[in-house]
Write a protein that holds these residues in place. Structure first.
Motif, PDB file in Angstrom:
ATOM      1  N   GLU A  31       0.939  -1.155   0.085  1.00 52.64           N
ATOM      2  CA  GLU A  31       0.157   0.115  -0.017  1.00 52.64           C
ATOM      3  C   GLU A  31       0.853   1.204   0.169  1.00 52.64           C
ATOM      4  O   GLU A  31       0.264   2.140  -0.619  1.00 52.64           O
ATOM      5  CB  GLU A  31      -1.080   0.074   1.251  1.00 52.64           C
ATOM      6  N   LYS A  34       2.109   1.940  -3.728  1.00 53.26           N
ATOM      7  CA  LYS A  34       1.127   2.583  -4.343  1.00 53.26           C
ATOM      8  C   LYS A  34       0.768   3.956  -4.020  1.00 53.26           C
ATOM      9  O   LYS A  34       0.871   4.852  -5.082  1.00 53.26           O
ATOM     10  CB  LYS A  34      -0.278   1.712  -4.009  1.00 53.26           C
ATOM     11  N   CYS A  35       1.129   4.404  -2.632  1.00 51.36           N
ATOM     12  CA  CYS A  35       0.955   5.860  -2.442  1.00 51.36           C
ATOM     13  C   CYS A  35       2.098   6.601  -2.925  1.00 51.36           C
ATOM     14  O   CYS A  35       1.822   7.632  -3.515  1.00 51.36           O
ATOM     15  CB  CYS A  35       1.023   6.015  -0.702  1.00 51.36           C
ATOM     16  N   GLN A  36       3.220   6.073  -2.953  1.00 47.06           N
ATOM     17  CA  GLN A  36       4.513   6.779  -3.448  1.00 47.06           C
ATOM     18  C   GLN A  36       4.382   6.707  -4.903  1.00 47.06           C
ATOM     19  O   GLN A  36       4.827   7.910  -5.783  1.00 47.06           O
ATOM     20  CB  GLN A  36       5.749   5.770  -2.981  1.00 47.06           C
ATOM     21  N   LYS A  37       3.864   5.703  -5.615  1.00 51.54           N
ATOM     22  CA  LYS A  37       3.658   5.843  -6.945  1.00 51.54           C
ATOM     23  C   LYS A  37       2.728   6.829  -7.527  1.00 51.54           C
ATOM     24  O   LYS A  37       2.973   7.627  -8.521  1.00 51.54           O
ATOM     25  CB  LYS A  37       3.337   4.304  -7.553  1.00 51.54           C
ATOM     26  N   SER A  38       1.719   6.979  -6.692  1.00 48.97           N
ATOM     27  CA  SER A  38       0.729   7.943  -7.017  1.00 48.97           C
ATOM     28  C   SER A  38       1.122   9.325  -6.867  1.00 48.97           C
ATOM     29  O   SER A  38       1.077  10.247  -7.565  1.00 48.97           O
ATOM     30  CB  SER A  38      -0.538   7.793  -6.225  1.00 48.97           C
ATOM     31  N   LEU A  39       2.006   9.577  -5.925  1.00 48.53           N
ATOM     32  CA  LEU A  39       2.486  10.685  -5.273  1.00 48.53           C
ATOM     33  C   LEU A  39       3.521  11.226  -6.222  1.00 48.53           C
ATOM     34  O   LEU A  39       3.575  12.484  -6.748  1.00 48.53           O
ATOM     35  CB  LEU A  39       3.225  10.670  -3.983  1.00 48.53           C
ATOM     36  N   GLU A  40       4.181  10.521  -6.707  1.00 46.95           N
ATOM     37  CA  GLU A  40       5.299  10.694  -7.906  1.00 46.95           C
ATOM     38  C   GLU A  40       4.569  10.809  -9.153  1.00 46.95           C
ATOM     39  O   GLU A  40       4.857  11.826  -9.912  1.00 46.95           O
ATOM     40  CB  GLU A  40       6.296   9.324  -8.033  1.00 46.95           C
ATOM     41  N   GLY A  41       3.709  10.387  -9.519  1.00 47.27           N
ATOM     42  CA  GLY A  41       2.822  10.655 -10.771  1.00 47.27           C
ATOM     43  C   GLY A  41       2.137  12.156 -10.729  1.00 47.27           C
ATOM     44  O   GLY A  41       2.248  12.848 -11.484  1.00 47.27           O
ATOM     45  N   TYR A  42       1.733  12.425  -9.396  1.00 49.40           N
ATOM     46  CA  TYR A  42       1.012  13.676  -9.201  1.00 49.40           C
ATOM     47  C   TYR A  42       2.325  14.804  -9.367  1.00 49.40           C
ATOM     48  O   TYR A  42       1.999  15.856  -9.859  1.00 49.40           O
ATOM     49  CB  TYR A  42       0.503  13.811  -7.802  1.00 49.40           C
ATOM     50  N   GLN A  45       3.347  15.166 -12.944  1.00 50.60           N
ATOM     51  CA  GLN A  45       2.130  16.063 -13.795  1.00 50.60           C
ATOM     52  C   GLN A  45       2.344  17.631 -13.489  1.00 50.60           C
ATOM     53  O   GLN A  45       2.299  18.400 -14.432  1.00 50.60           O
ATOM     54  CB  GLN A  45       0.823  15.719 -13.232  1.00 50.60           C
TER      55      GLN A  45
END
Length: 129
Positions: A31, A34-42, A45
């Protein structure tokens, strides 16, 4: 729960042998990834929207973005985003209006007034452009 149980257990081997711990930690780690990947994606962007953000560390960029609704808070970070800009001067009545840029350099530093004031409203990467 896990930390309380760990603090009560004096033997590290017994603590790590706990079945709940062995089942929970891998799930928590997945989990977290997943959070780290979402943060990196944000962050990526936002960096694509305003490329100067690539020169700012992720920790500072998160702080900048989290304070984006307060244009005055950005004054602490102009030096990280732009070369030789120390701070900007906001309107005394409407803090979202920027009138001047103050360059780096202490006493006698360069002050550049805008021909047309900048309105610091909306996404920070938009009004910095």
């Amino acid at each position: 729960k896990i930390m309380i149980k760990a603090s009560q257990c004096r033997n590290i081997v017994e603590c790590c042998a706990d079945e709940l711990l062995q089942n929970t930690i891998p799930t928590m780690y997945a989990e977290l990834e997943k959070c780290q990947k979402s943060l990196e994606g944000y962050l990526e962007q936002k960096q694509k929207a305003f490329p100067r953000f690539y020169f700012v560390s992720n920790a500072k960029l998160l702080t900048i973005l989290s304070q984006g609704s307060d244009p005055l808070a950005m004054n602490a970070y102009y030096e990280n985003v732009f070369d030789a800009i120390q701070y900007v001067e906001h309107d005394k009545k409407d803090k979202t209006i920027i009138h001047k840029i103050h360059g780096d350099g202490g006493d006698g530093h360069e002050v550049i007034p805008f021909i047309k004031p900048v309105k610091a409203v909306g996404n920070i990467e938009d009004w910095l452009t």
